[in-house]
Write a protein that holds these residues in place. Structure first.
Motif, mmCIF file in Angstrom:
data_model
loop_
_atom_site.group_PDB
_atom_site.id
_atom_site.type_symbol
_atom_site.label_atom_id
_atom_site.label_comp_id
_atom_site.label_asym_id
_atom_site.label_seq_id
_atom_site.Cartn_x
_atom_site.Cartn_y
_atom_site.Cartn_z
ATOM 1 N N GLY A 291 -10.042 48.497 -12.321
ATOM 2 C CA GLY A 291 -9.816 48.979 -13.755
ATOM 3 C C GLY A 291 -10.289 47.939 -14.470
ATOM 4 O O GLY A 291 -11.071 46.863 -14.216
ATOM 5 N N SER A 292 -9.949 48.020 -15.964
ATOM 6 C CA SER A 292 -10.441 47.324 -16.888
ATOM 7 C C SER A 292 -9.448 46.689 -17.959
ATOM 8 O O SER A 292 -8.299 47.468 -18.079
ATOM 9 C CB SER A 292 -11.581 47.748 -17.898
ATOM 10 N N GLY B 256 -2.702 41.387 -22.105
ATOM 11 C CA GLY B 256 -2.554 41.586 -20.563
ATOM 12 C C GLY B 256 -1.720 42.859 -20.000
ATOM 13 O O GLY B 256 -1.147 43.570 -21.008
ATOM 14 N N GLY B 257 -1.574 42.997 -18.709
ATOM 15 C CA GLY B 257 -0.893 43.899 -18.242
ATOM 16 C C GLY B 257 -1.187 44.304 -16.802
ATOM 17 O O GLY B 257 -1.649 43.295 -15.965
ATOM 18 N N LEU B 258 -0.444 45.436 -16.438
ATOM 19 C CA LEU B 258 -0.738 45.827 -14.830
ATOM 20 C C LEU B 258 -1.759 46.833 -14.720
ATOM 21 O O LEU B 258 -1.793 47.841 -15.324
ATOM 22 C CB LEU B 258 0.311 46.353 -14.232
ATOM 23 N N VAL B 259 -2.669 46.475 -13.930
ATOM 24 C CA VAL B 259 -3.946 47.488 -13.863
ATOM 25 C C VAL B 259 -4.280 47.595 -12.144
ATOM 26 O O VAL B 259 -4.147 46.652 -11.478
ATOM 27 C CB VAL B 259 -5.336 47.083 -14.641
ATOM 28 N N GLN B 260 -4.535 48.677 -11.906
ATOM 29 C CA GLN B 260 -5.455 48.936 -10.498
ATOM 30 C C GLN B 260 -6.622 48.103 -10.319
ATOM 31 O O GLN B 260 -7.400 48.207 -11.078
ATOM 32 C CB GLN B 260 -5.444 50.326 -10.140
ATOM 33 N N ASN C 128 -13.876 43.870 -16.568
ATOM 34 C CA ASN C 128 -14.038 45.160 -15.887
ATOM 35 C C ASN C 128 -14.056 44.531 -14.373
ATOM 36 O O ASN C 128 -14.047 43.739 -14.092
ATOM 37 C CB ASN C 128 -15.592 45.634 -16.343
ATOM 38 N N SER C 129 -14.069 45.853 -13.795
ATOM 39 C CA SER C 129 -14.124 45.816 -12.304
ATOM 40 C C SER C 129 -13.177 44.560 -11.673
ATOM 41 O O SER C 129 -13.442 43.783 -11.035
ATOM 42 C CB SER C 129 -15.484 45.351 -11.732
ATOM 43 N N LEU C 130 -11.937 44.653 -12.309
ATOM 44 C CA LEU C 130 -10.891 43.808 -11.647
ATOM 45 C C LEU C 130 -10.521 43.725 -10.478
ATOM 46 O O LEU C 130 -10.520 44.784 -9.820
ATOM 47 C CB LEU C 130 -9.638 44.124 -12.702
ATOM 48 N N PHE D 131 -16.831 40.020 -16.496
ATOM 49 C CA PHE D 131 -16.209 39.726 -17.672
ATOM 50 C C PHE D 131 -16.996 39.369 -18.773
ATOM 51 O O PHE D 131 -18.077 38.781 -18.484
ATOM 52 C CB PHE D 131 -15.125 38.364 -17.337
ATOM 53 N N THR D 132 -16.850 39.800 -19.796
ATOM 54 C CA THR D 132 -17.672 39.328 -21.108
ATOM 55 C C THR D 132 -16.775 38.697 -22.164
ATOM 56 O O THR D 132 -15.521 39.459 -22.659
ATOM 57 C CB THR D 132 -18.249 40.529 -21.514
ATOM 58 N N ILE D 133 -17.055 37.366 -22.696
ATOM 59 C CA ILE D 133 -16.485 36.954 -23.925
ATOM 60 C C ILE D 133 -17.103 37.118 -24.984
ATOM 61 O O ILE D 133 -18.390 37.036 -24.975
ATOM 62 C CB ILE D 133 -16.404 35.387 -23.412
ATOM 63 N N SER D 134 -16.422 37.248 -26.128
ATOM 64 C CA SER D 134 -17.111 37.469 -27.364
ATOM 65 C C SER D 134 -16.019 37.213 -28.579
ATOM 66 O O SER D 134 -14.971 36.795 -28.271
ATOM 67 C CB SER D 134 -17.504 38.934 -27.723
ATOM 68 N N ARG D 135 -16.574 36.896 -29.680
ATOM 69 C CA ARG D 135 -15.662 36.290 -30.765
ATOM 70 C C ARG D 135 -16.230 36.736 -32.149
ATOM 71 O O ARG D 135 -17.216 37.562 -32.216
ATOM 72 C CB ARG D 135 -15.801 34.837 -30.794
ATOM 73 N N ASP D 136 -15.014 37.009 -32.714
ATOM 74 C CA ASP D 136 -15.348 37.601 -34.228
ATOM 75 C C ASP D 136 -15.176 36.312 -35.107
ATOM 76 O O ASP D 136 -14.045 35.585 -35.329
ATOM 77 C CB ASP D 136 -14.234 38.680 -34.586
#
Length: 121
Positions: A15-16, A8-12, A82-84, A66-71
């Motif tokens: 952004g992504s 997490g964090g701060l994004v404009q 993306n495109s937040l 948004f895209t969810i994925s898993r390992d």
């Protein structure tokens, strides 16, 4: 068993960010995994889910962004955002259904500690 979320964090706006959530500890199997979010003053809501067969589901508000994925080998679930938008601002929580041993049932009450995503306009 613990779930550790990060990214997490701060994004404009526009952004992504990429969130990660790692399952640690002794588990037999990890079933459905997902991301939820809770904005200030609102209830926790589902964002995206992925089951063991890699079938995904998304909240309508994040589809196409948004895209969810898993390992599967590392028991990690990701959320590429993306495109937040400012309305995506929330604390994001990961969740997993975990089977602790061979004869156990899947328990879905495993949550990460939450990671804050702030999108500025």
């Amino acid at each position: 068993v613990q779930l550790q979320a990060s990214g997490g964090g701060l994004v404009q706006a526009g952004g992504s960010l990429r969130l990660s959530c790692t399952v640690s500890g002794r588990v037999f199997d990890v079933g459905d995994m997902g991301w939820y979010r809770q904005a200030t003053g609102k209830e926790r809501d589902v964002v995206a889910l992925v089951n063991r067969g890699a079938i995904t589901n998304y909240h309508d508000s994040v589809k196409g962004r948004f895209t969810i994925s898993r390992d599967y080998a590392k028991n990690i679930v990701y959320l590429q955002m993306n495109s937040l938008k400012p309305e995506d601002t929330a604390v994001y929580y990961c969740n997993a259904a975990i089977k602790r041993h061979r004869f156990a049932t899947y328990q879905s009450n495993y949550w990460g500690q939450g990671t804050l995503v702030t999108v500025s306009s």
